[in-house]
Write a protein that holds these residues in place. Sequence first.
Motif, PDB file in Angstrom:
ATOM      1  N   ARG A 176      97.099 106.195 101.885  1.00 36.29           N
ATOM      2  CA  ARG A 176      96.890 107.557 101.373  1.00 36.29           C
ATOM      3  C   ARG A 176      97.282 107.670  99.903  1.00 36.29           C
ATOM      4  O   ARG A 176      96.619 108.367  99.133  1.00 36.29           O
ATOM      5  CB  ARG A 176      97.667 108.546 102.224  1.00 36.29           C
ATOM      6  CG  ARG A 176      97.060 108.703 103.608  1.00 36.29           C
ATOM      7  CD  ARG A 176      97.752 109.801 104.417  1.00 36.29           C
ATOM      8  NE  ARG A 176      97.226 109.793 105.772  1.00 36.29           N
ATOM      9  CZ  ARG A 176      97.858 109.289 106.825  1.00 36.29           C
ATOM     10  NH1 ARG A 176      99.053 108.747 106.694  1.00 36.29           N
ATOM     11  NH2 ARG A 176      97.297 109.321 108.017  1.00 36.29           N
ATOM     12  N   ALA A 177      98.347 106.992  99.500  1.00 33.42           N
ATOM     13  CA  ALA A 177      98.767 107.023  98.097  1.00 33.42           C
ATOM     14  C   ALA A 177      97.722 106.366  97.207  1.00 33.42           C
ATOM     15  O   ALA A 177      97.445 106.850  96.101  1.00 33.42           O
ATOM     16  CB  ALA A 177     100.119 106.325  97.935  1.00 33.42           C
ATOM     17  N   ASP A 178      97.135 105.276  97.681  1.00 30.27           N
ATOM     18  CA  ASP A 178      96.083 104.613  96.901  1.00 30.27           C
ATOM     19  C   ASP A 178      94.854 105.510  96.788  1.00 30.27           C
ATOM     20  O   ASP A 178      94.275 105.634  95.713  1.00 30.27           O
ATOM     21  CB  ASP A 178      95.713 103.280  97.550  1.00 30.27           C
ATOM     22  CG  ASP A 178      94.649 102.530  96.773  1.00 30.27           C
ATOM     23  OD1 ASP A 178      94.796 102.395  95.544  1.00 30.27           O
ATOM     24  OD2 ASP A 178      93.665 102.086  97.394  1.00 30.27           O
ATOM     25  N   LEU A 179      94.483 106.151  97.882  1.00 31.97           N
ATOM     26  CA  LEU A 179      93.332 107.051  97.851  1.00 31.97           C
ATOM     27  C   LEU A 179      93.594 108.258  96.952  1.00 31.97           C
ATOM     28  O   LEU A 179      92.692 108.734  96.266  1.00 31.97           O
ATOM     29  CB  LEU A 179      92.974 107.518  99.261  1.00 31.97           C
ATOM     30  CG  LEU A 179      92.390 106.454 100.192  1.00 31.97           C
ATOM     31  CD1 LEU A 179      92.248 107.010 101.602  1.00 31.97           C
ATOM     32  CD2 LEU A 179      91.061 105.957  99.671  1.00 31.97           C
ATOM     33  N   ALA A 180      94.830 108.749  96.939  1.00 29.20           N
ATOM     34  CA  ALA A 180      95.161 109.910  96.114  1.00 29.20           C
ATOM     35  C   ALA A 180      95.041 109.592  94.628  1.00 29.20           C
ATOM     36  O   ALA A 180      94.718 110.484  93.834  1.00 29.20           O
ATOM     37  CB  ALA A 180      96.575 110.391  96.430  1.00 29.20           C
ATOM     38  N   GLN A 181      95.283 108.349  94.246  1.00 29.91           N
ATOM     39  CA  GLN A 181      95.181 107.991  92.834  1.00 29.91           C
ATOM     40  C   GLN A 181      93.739 107.914  92.359  1.00 29.91           C
ATOM     41  O   GLN A 181      93.489 107.909  91.164  1.00 29.91           O
ATOM     42  CB  GLN A 181      95.893 106.671  92.563  1.00 29.91           C
ATOM     43  CG  GLN A 181      97.379 106.838  92.563  1.00 29.91           C
ATOM     44  CD  GLN A 181      98.083 105.645  91.984  1.00 29.91           C
ATOM     45  OE1 GLN A 181      97.629 104.514  92.107  1.00 29.91           O
ATOM     46  NE2 GLN A 181      99.213 105.887  91.351  1.00 29.91           N
ATOM     47  N   LYS A 182      92.801 107.857  93.292  1.00 28.56           N
ATOM     48  CA  LYS A 182      91.389 107.820  92.907  1.00 28.56           C
ATOM     49  C   LYS A 182      90.862 109.205  92.567  1.00 28.56           C
ATOM     50  O   LYS A 182      89.837 109.329  91.921  1.00 28.56           O
ATOM     51  CB  LYS A 182      90.543 107.250  94.046  1.00 28.56           C
ATOM     52  CG  LYS A 182      90.737 105.791  94.284  1.00 28.56           C
ATOM     53  CD  LYS A 182      89.813 105.359  95.401  1.00 28.56           C
ATOM     54  CE  LYS A 182      89.965 103.899  95.711  1.00 28.56           C
ATOM     55  NZ  LYS A 182      89.089 103.503  96.801  1.00 28.56           N
ATOM     56  N   ARG A 183      91.560 110.242  93.039  1.00 25.13           N
ATOM     57  CA  ARG A 183      91.086 111.603  92.803  1.00 25.13           C
ATOM     58  C   ARG A 183      91.186 111.940  91.327  1.00 25.13           C
ATOM     59  O   ARG A 183      92.197 111.695  90.687  1.00 25.13           O
ATOM     60  CB  ARG A 183      91.927 112.606  93.597  1.00 25.13           C
ATOM     61  CG  ARG A 183      91.661 112.544  95.074  1.00 25.13           C
ATOM     62  CD  ARG A 183      92.407 113.606  95.811  1.00 25.13           C
ATOM     63  NE  ARG A 183      92.031 114.914  95.309  1.00 25.13           N
ATOM     64  CZ  ARG A 183      92.736 116.014  95.528  1.00 25.13           C
ATOM     65  NH1 ARG A 183      93.849 115.958  96.199  1.00 25.13           N
ATOM     66  NH2 ARG A 183      92.328 117.168  95.051  1.00 25.13           N
ATOM     67  N   PRO A 184      90.154 112.533  90.763  1.00 27.80           N
ATOM     68  CA  PRO A 184      90.213 112.953  89.367  1.00 27.80           C
ATOM     69  C   PRO A 184      91.300 114.011  89.167  1.00 27.80           C
ATOM     70  O   PRO A 184      91.573 114.814  90.061  1.00 27.80           O
ATOM     71  CB  PRO A 184      88.826 113.549  89.107  1.00 27.80           C
ATOM     72  CG  PRO A 184      87.958 113.035  90.195  1.00 27.80           C
ATOM     73  CD  PRO A 184      88.852 112.779  91.363  1.00 27.80           C
ATOM     74  N   TRP A 185      91.890 114.030  87.992  1.00 30.06           N
ATOM     75  CA  TRP A 185      93.005 114.928  87.706  1.00 30.06           C
ATOM     76  C   TRP A 185      92.639 116.398  87.852  1.00 30.06           C
ATOM     77  O   TRP A 185      93.454 117.221  88.212  1.00 30.06           O
ATOM     78  CB  TRP A 185      93.570 114.666  86.306  1.00 30.06           C
ATOM     79  CG  TRP A 185      92.576 114.891  85.201  1.00 30.06           C
ATOM     80  CD1 TRP A 185      91.768 113.949  84.638  1.00 30.06           C
ATOM     81  CD2 TRP A 185      92.275 116.120  84.546  1.00 30.06           C
ATOM     82  NE1 TRP A 185      90.977 114.515  83.676  1.00 30.06           N
ATOM     83  CE2 TRP A 185      91.272 115.852  83.589  1.00 30.06           C
ATOM     84  CE3 TRP A 185      92.745 117.423  84.654  1.00 30.06           C
ATOM     85  CZ2 TRP A 185      90.737 116.833  82.770  1.00 30.06           C
ATOM     86  CZ3 TRP A 185      92.217 118.403  83.828  1.00 30.06           C
ATOM     87  CH2 TRP A 185      91.222 118.094  82.889  1.00 30.06           C
ATOM     88  N   TRP A 186      91.377 116.736  87.603  1.00 26.53           N
ATOM     89  CA  TRP A 186      91.003 118.145  87.625  1.00 26.53           C
ATOM     90  C   TRP A 186      90.854 118.705  89.038  1.00 26.53           C
ATOM     91  O   TRP A 186      90.804 119.896  89.226  1.00 26.53           O
ATOM     92  CB  TRP A 186      89.734 118.390  86.823  1.00 26.53           C
ATOM     93  CG  TRP A 186      88.543 117.628  87.324  1.00 26.53           C
ATOM     94  CD1 TRP A 186      87.694 117.998  88.323  1.00 26.53           C
ATOM     95  CD2 TRP A 186      88.080 116.381  86.865  1.00 26.53           C
ATOM     96  NE1 TRP A 186      86.733 117.052  88.512  1.00 26.53           N
ATOM     97  CE2 TRP A 186      86.941 116.032  87.615  1.00 26.53           C
ATOM     98  CE3 TRP A 186      88.511 115.491  85.879  1.00 26.53           C
ATOM     99  CZ2 TRP A 186      86.244 114.860  87.420  1.00 26.53           C
ATOM    100  CZ3 TRP A 186      87.809 114.329  85.685  1.00 26.53           C
ATOM    101  CH2 TRP A 186      86.695 114.016  86.450  1.00 26.53           C
TER     102      TRP A 186
END
Length: 127
Positions: free
Chosen positions: A98-108
Amino acid sequence: MKTLPRPYESLKIGFMAPRTKPVCSIHRRQLAVLLKQFRTRSGQALAQVGETLELNIGSLSRIENAERGVNPVLARALLDQYGVTDQAVRDRVLGLVRADLAQKRPWWKELSAVLSPAHYDGFLAFE
């Protein structure tokens, strides 16, 4: 007087640019190490795991080399295949996924309540 080489002169048939490793998160690296340890401890080869889970051996290799991430469903299937039953270990692995997937999300995406799509979609598409 020296002549300059023509563009693309060095590119010949059969020439391949060196493959660069994609940038990955520390979470993915930790996940890759754990999954490889679980597989080797279970005594299974990549081919055996790939056949059982109907996955490509290359994909499994990329997962274990942190070149590709996994989703929670695949992570659970791998843990089941490797015989990992300790709930604390399973939770840790799924937390890394989940942490790896969360880092893929764009900042906006975190600011979606504040940013109006009608006004900023064009600009955010460039990000």
